[in-house]
Design an enzyme around this catalytic site. Structure first.
Site, PDB file in Angstrom:
ATOM      1  N   PRO A 264     -21.591  89.929  32.115  1.00 60.94           N
ATOM      2  CA  PRO A 264     -20.193  89.275  32.132  1.00 60.94           C
ATOM      3  C   PRO A 264     -20.217  88.123  30.850  1.00 60.94           C
ATOM      4  O   PRO A 264     -21.066  87.218  30.971  1.00 60.94           O
ATOM      5  CB  PRO A 264     -19.987  88.750  33.533  1.00 60.94           C
ATOM      6  CG  PRO A 264     -21.469  88.480  33.940  1.00 60.94           C
ATOM      7  CD  PRO A 264     -22.377  89.459  33.171  1.00 60.94           C
ATOM      8  N   GLY A 265     -19.194  88.125  30.093  1.00 60.17           N
ATOM      9  CA  GLY A 265     -18.979  87.044  29.248  1.00 60.17           C
ATOM     10  C   GLY A 265     -17.567  86.085  29.709  1.00 60.17           C
ATOM     11  O   GLY A 265     -17.915  85.005  30.181  1.00 60.17           O
ATOM     12  N   ARG A 266     -16.364  86.748  29.678  1.00 61.15           N
ATOM     13  CA  ARG A 266     -15.285  86.034  30.010  1.00 61.15           C
ATOM     14  C   ARG A 266     -15.486  85.364  31.326  1.00 61.15           C
ATOM     15  O   ARG A 266     -15.072  84.114  31.492  1.00 61.15           O
ATOM     16  CB  ARG A 266     -14.166  86.813  30.104  1.00 61.15           C
ATOM     17  CG  ARG A 266     -12.879  86.394  30.342  1.00 61.15           C
ATOM     18  CD  ARG A 266     -11.735  87.575  30.565  1.00 61.15           C
ATOM     19  NE  ARG A 266     -11.843  88.576  29.512  1.00 61.15           N
ATOM     20  CZ  ARG A 266     -11.353  88.601  28.190  1.00 61.15           C
ATOM     21  NH1 ARG A 266     -10.544  87.510  27.933  1.00 61.15           N
ATOM     22  NH2 ARG A 266     -11.475  89.608  27.535  1.00 61.15           N
TER      23      ARG A 266
ATOM     24  N   CYS B  62       0.630  79.485   8.439  1.00 66.91           N
ATOM     25  CA  CYS B  62       1.578  79.863   7.792  1.00 66.91           C
ATOM     26  C   CYS B  62       1.633  81.628   7.797  1.00 66.91           C
ATOM     27  O   CYS B  62       1.429  82.380   7.112  1.00 66.91           O
ATOM     28  CB  CYS B  62       1.175  79.750   6.096  1.00 66.91           C
ATOM     29  SG  CYS B  62       2.485  80.105   5.139  1.00 66.91           S
ATOM     30  N   GLU B  63       1.987  81.799   9.311  1.00 70.74           N
ATOM     31  CA  GLU B  63       2.067  83.183   9.539  1.00 70.74           C
ATOM     32  C   GLU B  63       3.248  83.280  10.641  1.00 70.74           C
ATOM     33  O   GLU B  63       3.175  82.313  11.597  1.00 70.74           O
ATOM     34  CB  GLU B  63       0.778  83.734  10.229  1.00 70.74           C
ATOM     35  CG  GLU B  63      -0.264  83.849   9.103  1.00 70.74           C
ATOM     36  CD  GLU B  63      -0.734  85.140   8.812  1.00 70.74           C
ATOM     37  OE1 GLU B  63       0.031  86.021   9.253  1.00 70.74           O
ATOM     38  OE2 GLU B  63      -1.497  85.308   7.997  1.00 70.74           O
TER      39      GLU B  63
ATOM     40  N   GLY C 268     -17.073  92.591  31.899  1.00 70.16           N
ATOM     41  CA  GLY C 268     -15.533  93.003  31.782  1.00 70.16           C
ATOM     42  C   GLY C 268     -14.861  92.539  32.963  1.00 70.16           C
ATOM     43  O   GLY C 268     -13.480  92.452  32.942  1.00 70.16           O
TER      44      GLY C 268
ATOM     45  N   TYR D 195     -13.943  83.773  24.030  1.00 67.51           N
ATOM     46  CA  TYR D 195     -13.150  84.034  22.690  1.00 67.51           C
ATOM     47  C   TYR D 195     -12.360  83.303  22.447  1.00 67.51           C
ATOM     48  O   TYR D 195     -11.267  83.744  21.913  1.00 67.51           O
ATOM     49  CB  TYR D 195     -12.574  85.597  23.206  1.00 67.51           C
ATOM     50  CG  TYR D 195     -13.644  86.551  23.878  1.00 67.51           C
ATOM     51  CD1 TYR D 195     -14.723  86.956  22.951  1.00 67.51           C
ATOM     52  CD2 TYR D 195     -13.565  86.710  25.167  1.00 67.51           C
ATOM     53  CE1 TYR D 195     -15.709  87.973  23.644  1.00 67.51           C
ATOM     54  CE2 TYR D 195     -14.356  87.534  25.635  1.00 67.51           C
ATOM     55  CZ  TYR D 195     -15.573  88.257  25.207  1.00 67.51           C
ATOM     56  OH  TYR D 195     -16.425  88.862  25.765  1.00 67.51           O
TER      57      TYR D 195
END
Ligand code: LLP
Length: 412
Positions: A270-272, A342-343, A226, A371
């Site tokens: 930890p990832g991010r 298309c949003e 985190g 991510y």
């Protein structure tokens, strides 16, 4: 800061225009040195006691990036059998993978048990499943009662989350473990993703270690990941205060070790922090226009390429490149940078002060390594982008080819 990519020499002398001439846009571009530096830094969070930093691969499962984590001595945490298979393919030994799934089927649980991969059970019912499948040794995920994160959707501890086993249910952990003769070898937690203030994490560590005293003979205790990164770096946001955090963490561990009488292996996830700052996305500006007095710059970086801004209102800094060079930020104009999906929510940067964007410029989105590609989709039948790595020696290596329409057609 005028330009992050110049301040760290992100492209190592390569002109981004030359890179996209070869590999096209939108393109994920990684910098090996930045990735390795962050992977190394997390391995130093605890130095006084046995410790492993488990890179949380959900942030980015590109096999070439997993190989860097392997070389930097990180272990890994996997969330699915797919992630386990990616890790095995990258060369990770099974005993360096910690499987921390949520609500998995018997099939998926069996896969881990048969491969001898340490598994964390996220609920009493998953612990029952583990026992009934003749698993012999596992971990349990505890909800330490504290949560933190960049938005509510990524908070995974505290009262409002599906994750973990509540402290009051701990007696039932022991009952189920006894019933199936399962050894609880470890406990783990994860309070949420991307906090810049380490205090909630320190509080959760304190809580988890208090809870750990109820468990006999733990082999490991995993505090989760985190740690945040400065997404507003062009506005000089400070990085996560790693040194201060480490100083505050150590006495909490000292206190526990003295009380517990032995020293389990400590882990984090930890990832991010490992991968976010090691990547940018390059996209082409195909159209500029004014709607009701608002300036829009339309790029090929749709929400299928980077979903974080539309999913969480996340901020990613944008640098504007002309002829491959960052345009000066001395004169800024309010603009909204969008994708090609298309949003109406397909927005990368809303009402942002940026150098005036022109058709043909490159938009360079910062901090996209975590991510980013791992959450890409093929919405609007847009194939997923290629990924390239700027290697230590400055060479540019493709680490994932661009998906093609034929790839998408193959599934029918
Ligand atoms: N461990 C567990 C059990 C997790 O669920 C996660 C992230 C991590 C570790 C790694 O957390 P990190 O160090 O990367 O913050 N897609 C969201 C983030 C979701 C995080 C999910 N779990 C985003 O783009 O912000």
């Amino acid at each position: 800061m005028n330009s992050y990519i110049e301040s760290v020499n992100f492209f190592k002398g390569n002109n981004p225009e030359d890179i996209v001439k070869t590999y096209g846009t939108p393109l994920y571009v990684y910098n090996e040195e930045v990735l390795r530096r962050h992977m190394h830094d997390v391995s130093q969070v605890i130095t006084k006691y046995p410790y492993t930093a488990n890179y949380s691969v959900k942030a980015n499962t590109n096999i070439h990036i997993l190989k860097l984590a392997l070389e930097e001595g990180n272990n890994c945490d996997a969330m699915s059998t797919g992630e386990i298979q990616m890790l095995l393919k990258a060369g990770f030994p099974k005993d360096r993978i910690f499987y921390i799934p949520n609500n998995v089927s018997a099939e998926e649980m069996k896969f881990a048990i048969h491969n001898g991969i340490m598994t964390s059970c996220d609920s009493l019912s998953q612990l029952e499943l583990f026992g009934s499948l003749k698993g012999t040794k596992c971990a349990v995920r505890i909800n330490p009662g504290v949560g933190a994160g960049h938005c509510e959707k990524v908070v995974t501890g505290g009262k409002k989350t599906k994750f973990g086993i509540a402290e009051e249910d701990i007696p039932q952990i022991f009952e189920i473990a006894k019933k199936y003769n399962v050894k609880i070898a470890g406990i783990n937690q994860h309070i949420g993703s991307c906090f810049m203030d380490p205090q909630p994490y320190l509080d959760a560590v304190t809580n988890l270690l208090r809870i750990a005293l109820q468990f006999e003979d733990l082999e490991f205790i995993d505090f989760g990941g985190g740690y945040g990164i400065p997404y507003h770096k062009l506005d000089d946001e400070k990085p996560f205060p790693m040194e201060d955090f480490k100083k505050k963490l150590e006495p909490i561990l000292d206190d526990f070790v003295a009380k517990y009488g032995k020293t389990p292996l400590f882990k984090s996830e930890p990832g991010r922090f490992c991968v976010a700052e090691g990547s940018v996305i390059l996209g082409r500006v195909h159209a500029v226009k004014q709607n009701a007095g608002k300036k829009y710059a339309g790029t090929d970086i749709g929400m299928n390429v980077l979903v974080r801004p539309s999913m969480y209102d996340s901020h990613h800094d944008v640098e504007v490149l002309r002829n491959g060079k960052p345009v000066s930020r001395d004169h800024l104009v309010e603009q909204t940078v969008t994708g090609n999906i298309c949003e109406s929510g397909d927005i990368l940067a809303k009402d942002r002060l940026l150098p005036e964007i022109k058709e043909g410029d490159l938009a360079c989105l910062l901090d996209t390594g975590a991510y980013g590609w791992s959450m890409c989709s093929t919405y609007n039948s847009r194939p997923r982008p290629a990924e390239v790595m700027i290697c230590k020696d400055g060479t540019v290596k493709q680490i994932r080819r661009r998906e093609t329409i034929e790839d998408l057609m193959m599934l029918f």
